[in-house]
Design an enzyme around this catalytic site. Structure first.
Site, short mmCIF file in Angstrom:
data_model
loop_
_atom_site.label_atom_id
_atom_site.label_comp_id
_atom_site.label_asym_id
_atom_site.label_seq_id
_atom_site.Cartn_x
_atom_site.Cartn_y
_atom_site.Cartn_z
CG ASP A 180 6.43 1.59 -1.21
OD1 ASP A 180 7.50 1.94 -0.69
OD2 ASP A 180 6.23 1.54 -2.43
NE ARG A 227 2.18 2.80 -12.81
CZ ARG A 227 3.11 3.71 -13.06
NH1 ARG A 227 2.80 4.80 -13.74
NH2 ARG A 227 4.34 3.53 -12.61
CB THR A 273 -0.89 0.06 1.26
OG1 THR A 273 -0.06 -0.07 2.43
CG2 THR A 273 -1.92 -1.05 1.26
CG ASP A 295 13.20 13.25 9.19
OD1 ASP A 295 14.28 13.64 9.67
OD2 ASP A 295 12.26 14.02 8.92
CB ILE A 296 16.72 12.10 12.56
CG1 ILE A 296 15.51 12.87 13.13
CG2 ILE A 296 17.65 13.02 11.77
CD1 ILE A 296 15.88 13.87 14.22
CB THR A 304 11.61 12.41 12.68
OG1 THR A 304 12.18 13.55 13.33
CG2 THR A 304 10.44 12.85 11.81
CE LYS A 341 9.85 4.02 -2.57
NZ LYS A 341 8.47 3.52 -2.80
O1 6AU Z 1 4.29 -1.32 -11.11
P1 6AU Z 1 4.15 0.18 -10.93
O2 6AU Z 1 5.17 0.94 -11.71
O3 6AU Z 1 2.76 0.68 -11.17
O4 6AU Z 1 4.39 0.47 -9.37
C1 6AU Z 1 5.60 0.22 -8.72
C2 6AU Z 1 5.45 0.44 -7.24
C3 6AU Z 1 5.12 1.87 -6.84
C4 6AU Z 1 6.43 2.47 -6.40
O5 6AU Z 1 6.26 3.42 -5.36
C5 6AU Z 1 7.22 1.26 -5.90
O6 6AU Z 1 6.71 0.13 -6.59
N1 6AU Z 1 8.68 1.31 -6.10
C6 6AU Z 1 9.59 1.11 -5.03
C7 6AU Z 1 9.25 0.50 -3.75
C8 6AU Z 1 8.38 -0.64 -3.68
O7 6AU Z 1 9.83 0.80 -2.74
C9 6AU Z 1 10.96 1.37 -5.21
C10 6AU Z 1 11.45 1.65 -6.50
O8 6AU Z 1 12.63 1.79 -6.72
N2 6AU Z 1 10.55 1.71 -7.54
C11 6AU Z 1 9.20 1.53 -7.37
O9 6AU Z 1 8.47 1.57 -8.36
O10 6AU Z 1 4.20 1.80 -5.73
#
Ligand code: 6AU
Length: 283
Positions: free
Chosen positions: A92, A240, A62, A97-98, A101, A94
């Site tokens: 997800d 997608r 998510t 920050d420190i 936080t 990501k």
């Molecule tokens: O298959 P997509 O391109 O529709 O979606 C890819 C998903 C998105 C991105 O935020 C995530 O994967 N993502 C991440 C993650 C999972 O951390 C890192 C990255 O380098 N590339 C990436 O696409 O939700």
């Protein structure tokens, strides 16, 4: 030798982290190394996609902060589905920050991520204190952390020494909370070390698609075969490529039809990911 030649089941004992073990168990039970990234902006769409793909996935990923009508009922329903349909939840987030936080961002606020997400991820840009901050919340709850050692997008700045530093930080986290990486290949095996060098980690890999090579906004796609068989990654993350039918004009007019396509695509990626894994382990 590489853990990539071993079955998912045989790798479960390599992990002390409960979320990592849970994920490997789901993968093995469902014969699916497919994570679906459900990047839609309403609660109803999110739950509809999860219901459509639930049977075929080991994990639902998510971006909870894009959901316009988010409430705690959503995560209660997601958690109930995760138990009923047997999948792991990966928010997800990501974090970047420190330590202090991120511990607050992980435990508190509107989303209370640590209370429902089995696995989350973080950038190592702030240094290893980010791991300690997240671990101070997540370890007691049995959660797991993935470090973003590499990214899929064009021109990303995580190349060179950055990935190796992520691998070192993961090895130095002796609590086992850091249980894997977002990466494009088995990055830890390219960066061996004498101390803890053989420790197994999970590799979860986004940028996976069977029909297109990019999205015009920097995303780059590779096939499940390239990612799992050739590069040895453990879980394919597909967004997608699976829920895309919901975004088209036709999909908006006829969501039921679009959801059937979502289910078909999930089955297709599940099969492609599992075949690539079976070839990899020589099964
Ligand atoms: O298959 P997509 O391109 O529709 O979606 C890819 C998903 C998105 C991105 O935020 C995530 O994967 N993502 C991440 C993650 C999972 O951390 C890192 C990255 O380098 N590339 C990436 O696409 O939700």
């Amino acid at each position: 030798s590489s853990h990539a030649s071993q079955s998912y089941a045989s790798r479960i004992p390599h992990f002390t982290n409960p979320a990592a073990r849970h994920l490997l168990e789901c993968i093995e039970r469902k014969k699916s190394n497919l994570a679906v990234s459900v990047d839609v902006t309403t609660k109803a769409e999110l739950l509809a996609v999860v219901e459509a793909v639930a049977e075929d996935v080991c994990m639902v990923k998510t971006h909870i902060d894009i959901v316009e009508d988010f409430d705690l009922d959503l995560v209660e329903r997601l958690s109930a589905l995760s138990k009923e349909k047997d999948f792991v939840i990966f928010e997800d987030r990501k974090f970047a920050d420190i330590g202090n936080t991120v511990s607050l961002q992980y435990s508190s606020g509107v989303h209370r991520i640590a209370s429902w997400s089995h696995i989350t991820n973080a950038h190592l840009v702030p240094g290893p204190g980010i791991i300690d901050g997240l671990a101070s919340v997540g370890v007691l709850l049995g959660r797991g952390l993935l470090l973003l050692a590499e990214m899929s997008s064009k021109g990303n700045l995580a190349g060179g020494e950055y990935g190796a530093a992520c691998v070192r930080a993961a090895r130095e986290d002796t609590t086992g909370f850091t249980c894997g990486f977002i990466a494009m290949d088995r990055i830890h095996e390219r960066n061996p070390s004498s101390a803890n060098g053989d420790r197994d980690f999970l590799i979860l890999t986004p940028g996976v698609g069977l029909d297109v090579t990019g999205d015009g906004k920097g995303q780059q796609y590779r096939t499940p075969d390239e990612v799992v068989r050739v590069k040895g990654c453990d879980v394919i993350i597909v967004g997608r490529g699976i829920y895309g039918s919901l975004l088209t004009e036709q999909g908006k007019k006829d969501p039921q039809h679009a959801l059937r396509s979502v289910k078909e695509q999930a089955e297709r990626y599940k099969q492609a990911g599992w075949e690539a894994y079976q070839k990899r382990i020589g099964a």
